[in-house]
Design a protein around this motif. Structure first.
Motif, PDB file in Angstrom:
ATOM      1  N   SER A 162      38.911  56.312  33.725  1.00 15.37           N
ATOM      2  CA  SER A 162      38.675  55.138  33.238  1.00 15.37           C
ATOM      3  C   SER A 162      39.379  54.299  34.270  1.00 15.37           C
ATOM      4  CB  SER A 162      37.535  54.957  32.886  1.00 15.37           C
ATOM      5  OG  SER A 162      36.742  56.057  32.213  1.00 15.37           O
ATOM      6  N   SER A 163      41.073  54.228  33.369  1.00 13.49           N
ATOM      7  CA  SER A 163      41.896  53.665  33.379  1.00 13.49           C
ATOM      8  C   SER A 163      42.384  53.477  35.400  1.00 13.49           C
ATOM      9  CB  SER A 163      42.807  53.725  32.290  1.00 13.49           C
ATOM     10  OG  SER A 163      43.366  55.282  32.562  1.00 13.49           O
ATOM     11  N   PHE A 164      41.997  54.531  35.539  1.00 12.57           N
ATOM     12  CA  PHE A 164      42.773  54.493  36.765  1.00 12.57           C
ATOM     13  C   PHE A 164      42.385  52.891  38.018  1.00 12.57           C
ATOM     14  CE2 PHE A 164      43.291  58.963  38.010  1.00 12.57           C
ATOM     15  CZ  PHE A 164      43.871  59.065  37.084  1.00 12.57           C
ATOM     16  N   PRO A 165      41.801  52.392  37.855  1.00 15.19           N
ATOM     17  CA  PRO A 165      40.854  50.840  38.444  1.00 15.19           C
ATOM     18  C   PRO A 165      42.620  50.172  37.764  1.00 15.19           C
ATOM     19  CG  PRO A 165      38.916  52.109  38.048  1.00 15.19           C
ATOM     20  CD  PRO A 165      39.904  52.621  37.846  1.00 15.19           C
ATOM     21  N   GLU A 166      42.518  50.062  37.126  1.00 18.72           N
ATOM     22  CA  GLU A 166      43.807  49.437  36.399  1.00 18.72           C
ATOM     23  C   GLU A 166      45.063  49.277  36.917  1.00 18.72           C
ATOM     24  OE1 GLU A 166      44.576  45.454  34.923  1.00 18.72           O
ATOM     25  OE2 GLU A 166      43.067  46.079  35.340  1.00 18.72           O
ATOM     26  N   VAL A 167      45.328  50.806  36.607  1.00 20.54           N
ATOM     27  CA  VAL A 167      46.622  51.097  37.689  1.00 20.54           C
ATOM     28  C   VAL A 167      46.259  50.629  39.028  1.00 20.54           C
ATOM     29  CG1 VAL A 167      47.283  53.622  38.391  1.00 20.54           C
ATOM     30  CG2 VAL A 167      46.211  53.702  36.701  1.00 20.54           C
ATOM     31  N   PHE A 168      45.071  51.438  39.719  1.00 24.78           N
ATOM     32  CA  PHE A 168      45.833  50.769  41.131  1.00 24.78           C
ATOM     33  C   PHE A 168      45.663  49.136  41.305  1.00 24.78           C
ATOM     34  CE2 PHE A 168      44.413  55.025  41.749  1.00 24.78           C
ATOM     35  CZ  PHE A 168      45.689  55.790  42.807  1.00 24.78           C
ATOM     36  N   ILE A 169      44.766  48.661  40.599  1.00 23.21           N
ATOM     37  CA  ILE A 169      45.377  47.059  40.359  1.00 23.21           C
ATOM     38  C   ILE A 169      46.526  46.563  40.521  1.00 23.21           C
ATOM     39  CG2 ILE A 169      44.220  45.064  39.478  1.00 23.21           C
ATOM     40  CD1 ILE A 169      41.703  45.322  38.744  1.00 23.21           C
ATOM     41  N   ASN A 170      47.671  46.612  39.919  1.00 23.68           N
ATOM     42  CA  ASN A 170      48.896  46.975  39.014  1.00 23.68           C
ATOM     43  C   ASN A 170      49.301  47.181  40.241  1.00 23.68           C
ATOM     44  OD1 ASN A 170      49.404  45.868  35.907  1.00 23.68           O
ATOM     45  ND2 ASN A 170      47.436  46.805  36.031  1.00 23.68           N
ATOM     46  N   ALA A 171      49.308  48.227  41.047  1.00 26.37           N
ATOM     47  CA  ALA A 171      50.289  48.794  42.028  1.00 26.37           C
ATOM     48  C   ALA A 171      49.559  48.112  43.308  1.00 26.37           C
ATOM     49  CB  ALA A 171      49.311  50.420  42.189  1.00 26.37           C
ATOM     50  N   GLY A 172      48.481  47.322  43.318  1.00 29.94           N
ATOM     51  CA  GLY A 172      48.085  46.327  44.469  1.00 29.94           C
ATOM     52  C   GLY A 172      49.302  45.292  43.949  1.00 29.94           C
ATOM     53  N   ILE A 173      49.310  45.463  42.555  1.00 34.88           N
ATOM     54  CA  ILE A 173      49.529  43.988  42.639  1.00 34.88           C
ATOM     55  C   ILE A 173      51.512  44.122  43.337  1.00 34.88           C
ATOM     56  CG2 ILE A 173      51.227  42.246  40.680  1.00 34.88           C
ATOM     57  CD1 ILE A 173      48.451  42.933  39.231  1.00 34.88           C
ATOM     58  N   MET A 174      51.927  45.068  42.913  1.00 38.15           N
ATOM     59  CA  MET A 174      53.106  45.804  43.507  1.00 38.15           C
ATOM     60  C   MET A 174      53.896  45.362  44.814  1.00 38.15           C
ATOM     61  SD  MET A 174      56.309  46.117  41.709  1.00 38.15           S
ATOM     62  CE  MET A 174      57.745  47.036  42.119  1.00 38.15           C
ATOM     63  N   PHE A 175      52.712  45.679  45.543  1.00 36.38           N
ATOM     64  CA  PHE A 175      52.553  45.824  46.543  1.00 36.38           C
ATOM     65  C   PHE A 175      52.430  45.164  47.461  1.00 36.38           C
ATOM     66  CE2 PHE A 175      50.421  50.877  46.859  1.00 36.38           C
ATOM     67  CZ  PHE A 175      51.572  51.042  46.453  1.00 36.38           C
ATOM     68  N   GLY A 176      51.456  43.786  47.206  1.00 36.96           N
ATOM     69  CA  GLY A 176      51.893  41.922  47.598  1.00 36.96           C
ATOM     70  C   GLY A 176      52.948  41.667  47.343  1.00 36.96           C
ATOM     71  N   TYR A 177      53.632  42.225  46.042  1.00 37.50           N
ATOM     72  CA  TYR A 177      55.441  41.091  45.754  1.00 37.50           C
ATOM     73  C   TYR A 177      56.161  41.788  46.684  1.00 37.50           C
ATOM     74  CZ  TYR A 177      53.289  39.881  41.097  1.00 37.50           C
ATOM     75  OH  TYR A 177      52.328  39.031  39.796  1.00 37.50           O
ATOM     76  N   VAL A 178      56.042  42.957  47.124  1.00 43.49           N
ATOM     77  CA  VAL A 178      56.850  43.629  47.920  1.00 43.49           C
ATOM     78  C   VAL A 178      56.626  43.076  49.297  1.00 43.49           C
ATOM     79  CG1 VAL A 178      58.051  45.310  48.580  1.00 43.49           C
ATOM     80  CG2 VAL A 178      57.297  45.677  46.356  1.00 43.49           C
ATOM     81  N   SER A 179      55.156  42.835  49.421  1.00 43.71           N
ATOM     82  CA  SER A 179      54.820  41.955  51.495  1.00 43.71           C
ATOM     83  C   SER A 179      55.721  40.578  50.544  1.00 43.71           C
ATOM     84  CB  SER A 179      54.283  42.133  50.863  1.00 43.71           C
ATOM     85  OG  SER A 179      53.376  41.723  52.314  1.00 43.71           O
ATOM     86  N   ASN A 180      55.432  39.664  49.776  1.00 44.93           N
ATOM     87  CA  ASN A 180      56.394  38.990  49.877  1.00 44.93           C
ATOM     88  C   ASN A 180      57.905  38.759  50.170  1.00 44.93           C
ATOM     89  OD1 ASN A 180      53.998  37.739  47.126  1.00 44.93           O
ATOM     90  ND2 ASN A 180      53.251  37.255  49.302  1.00 44.93           N
ATOM     91  N   TYR A 181      58.172  39.674  49.945  1.00 49.01           N
ATOM     92  CA  TYR A 181      59.524  39.938  49.954  1.00 49.01           C
ATOM     93  C   TYR A 181      59.969  40.335  51.435  1.00 49.01           C
ATOM     94  CZ  TYR A 181      64.658  40.186  48.833  1.00 49.01           C
ATOM     95  OH  TYR A 181      66.094  40.582  49.552  1.00 49.01           O
ATOM     96  N   ALA A 182      59.211  41.505  51.453  1.00 48.14           N
ATOM     97  CA  ALA A 182      59.617  41.451  53.520  1.00 48.14           C
ATOM     98  C   ALA A 182      59.260  40.965  54.248  1.00 48.14           C
ATOM     99  CB  ALA A 182      58.704  42.760  53.346  1.00 48.14           C
ATOM    100  N   PHE A 183      58.170  40.040  54.265  1.00 51.53           N
ATOM    101  CA  PHE A 183      57.716  38.874  55.130  1.00 51.53           C
ATOM    102  C   PHE A 183      58.515  37.694  55.221  1.00 51.53           C
ATOM    103  CE2 PHE A 183      54.319  42.222  55.393  1.00 51.53           C
ATOM    104  CZ  PHE A 183      54.934  42.882  56.623  1.00 51.53           C
ATOM    105  N   SER A 184      58.882  37.346  53.753  1.00 49.32           N
ATOM    106  CA  SER A 184      59.823  36.064  53.942  1.00 49.32           C
ATOM    107  C   SER A 184      61.189  35.528  54.875  1.00 49.32           C
ATOM    108  CB  SER A 184      60.311  35.489  52.456  1.00 49.32           C
ATOM    109  OG  SER A 184      61.360  36.224  52.364  1.00 49.32           O
TER     110      SER A 184
END
Length: 524
Positions: A162-184
């Motif tokens: 049941s903790s998996f949704p929070e795991v993937f929220i965090n994974a999504g945040i990480m991908f979002g941060y990487v996307s910021n850096y990649a497209f900046s």
């Protein structure tokens, strides 16, 4: 021969059996099928995480390209949380109508449309339309993923899965941060559009993947499909005996006689769910009132303690601390995402070993210390006329410690706890209320943080979050029973006595121990 040898040593075969009875039971092996189902369902939560992460960096480029004010930016960033209320409010009814699985597909489809609209936005108003559509999809995903995961998980691994949704929220945040850096490094008018629009890609794969999952056994029973529910329970339980007990509990909650074993049965259905809302809000029993307080309370304190302010505005916080260049800001932000994701993975393995309460209390105490330290450091920097290197370093360390403490307890336990304490008949609507509380508070915090720190200083804002976290710590300590290892339908037995729940828990433990002793005597 073996029997004679046993007798010669003064130990009978029967005695060996009795001795074996006292050995600690072996932990069941991880159910791979339940693991796969929980994994796929929880991946829908990546949609919210990606949006949170990507908006932390994209806002700077949007502000420059569309000439937005700080007020417009904080509204744009935070409004998705309020828009998601539409999705979470509708998700309870939708999931009871078309099922948990197709509700997840719907969430992915809606977010896909929203991401495309944001990626092609030509002005602020157009961008707000995309935010609304994406917000509805996020609301659906937030509500349904933990419900489905809790309903397919065996009790031995419910906290872990049941903790998996929070795991993937965090994974999504990480991908979002990487996307910021990649497209900046792209041209200004393209950078933020790529950051937002690329979020449409994972939603396609998620919607397709979810179609390969079975439907929730609890939803199947509510539809009268006992045969299909039994098949799913056999696959997602640790053993057939647990599957039988889980089915019996669900049948009892659904009002189906225990001796009814037909594959298809007729179930009386509520036409519009008025009875559920009446039981939740108008005439709740003490048990339901306690459950509702716990569920809404944990969602409130999770967001009111400032996590979205840190995650959404980390580049701003680093800028106030003295890191003024874009690239170092984005790299420091990626470090926040990395730490947050790492510690949420650690938490998933501790939930079913340590329990909910110890992790939750340890988490919020660590958050209090980190928030207090961050407030002090930012205040020192704010009152200094020159760059203080040690204070900048300490600011980064306290932010990382804050997100680490959040991810080790408060983050995953909010999702786990609120999804496992509601009885079956109230679960969908109760969880939607918890998500609504979560999104409202998150929206208020994220839409007012820039104005807040301008009014009371950035250090003062974190002192305020510290005070909220202290109140939350007292609330959790006094009102939250442990739910580790309990069946979903028996969790509610420890609720209803509010501040006296410890004595209720002790009495239940005594009864269970007495039953075990009686069973051992009967077997011997």
């Amino acid at each position: 021969m073996a029997d004679r040898k046993s007798e010669a040593n003064g130990v009978s075969g029967k005695s060996n059996e009795l001795i074996a009875d006292f050995d600690p039971p072996k932990a069941p092996k991880r159910n791979k099928y339940a693991f796969a189902c929980a994994m796929l369902a929880s991946m829908t939560s990546i949609l919210l995480g990606y949006d949170i992460g990507v908006m932390s960096g994209a806002q700077k480029f949007i502000k420059m390209d569309l000439n937005c004010s700080d007020n417009q930016i904080q509204i744009l960033v935070g409004i998705l949380n309020l828009y998601s209320l539409v999705g979470s409010a509708a998700a309870g009814r939708t999931s009871d109508w078309i099922g948990r699985r197709y509700t997840m597909v719907l969430a992915g489809a809606i977010f896909f449309v929203g991401a495309i609209l944001m990626g092609f936005a030509t002005n602020y108003a157009f961008l707000m339309v995309g935010r609304f559509v994406a917000g509805v999809g996020v609301g659906y995903a937030l509500m349904i993923a933990p419900v489905y995961t809790a309903e397919v998980s065996p009790a031995s691994a419910r906290g872990f899965l049941s903790s998996f949704p929070e795991v993937f929220i965090n994974a999504g945040i990480m991908f979002g941060y990487v996307s910021n850096y990649a497209f900046s490094k792209l041209r200004l008018e393209l950078s933020w559009r790529f950051m937002l629009g690329i979020g449409a890609i994972p939603s396609i794969f998620l919607a397709v993947g979810v179609l390969g999952m079975p439907e929730s056994p609890r939803w199947l029973v509510m539809q009268g499909r006992l045969g299909d529910a039994k098949i799913v329970l056999d696959k997602t339980s640790d053993n057939l005996e647990e599957s039988r007990l889980r089915l019996a509990d669900i049948k009892e909650a659904a009002g189906i006689p225990e001796d009814c074993n037909d594959d298809i049965v007729q179930v009386t259905k509520r036409s519009h769910g008025e009875g559920v809302w009446k039981e939740l809000l108008i005439h709740p029993t003490p048990t339901v009132r306690h459950i509702l307080m716990a569920a809404l309370g944990i969602h409130f304190f999770q967001q009111a303690s400032g996590i979205d302010a840190v995650v959404l505005y980390s580049p701003r916080i680093f800028e106030k601390a003295g890191i003024v260049k874009d690239t170092p800001q984005l790299l420091a932000t990626i470090a926040v995402g990395f730490v947050k994701t790492t510690f949420i993975l650690v938490a998933t393995f501790l939930l079913d070993k340590i329990g909910r309460r110890p992790l939750l209390l340890s988490s919020i105490i660590g958050m209090i210390v980190s928030l207090m330290s961050l407030g002090i450091v930012l205040t020192i920097i704010d009152h200094s006329d020159q760059k203080i290197t040690w204070a900048i370093a300490l600011c980064i360390v306290t932010i990382l410690s804050y997100v680490a403490c959040f991810s080790i307890g408060m983050g995953p336990i909010t999702c786990v706890y609120s999804s496992e304490i509601f009885p079956l008949r109230l679960r969908a609507q109760g969880c939607s209320m918890g998500v609504a509380m979560n999104r409202v508070v998150s929206g208020v915090i994220s839409m007012s943080f820039l104005s807040l720190y301008k009014a009371i200083t950035i250090g003062g804002a974190f002192f305020l979050f510290t005070g909220v976290a202290v109140v939350g710590c007292v609330f959790f300590y006094t009102l939250f029973p442990e739910t580790q290892g309990k069946n979903l339908e028996e969790v509610e037995q420890v609720f209803g006595t509010f501040f006296k729940w410890r004595s209720t828990q002790a009495e239940l433990d005594r009864k269970k121990e007495a039953e075990m002793v009686a069973n051992n005597k009967a077997q011997s």
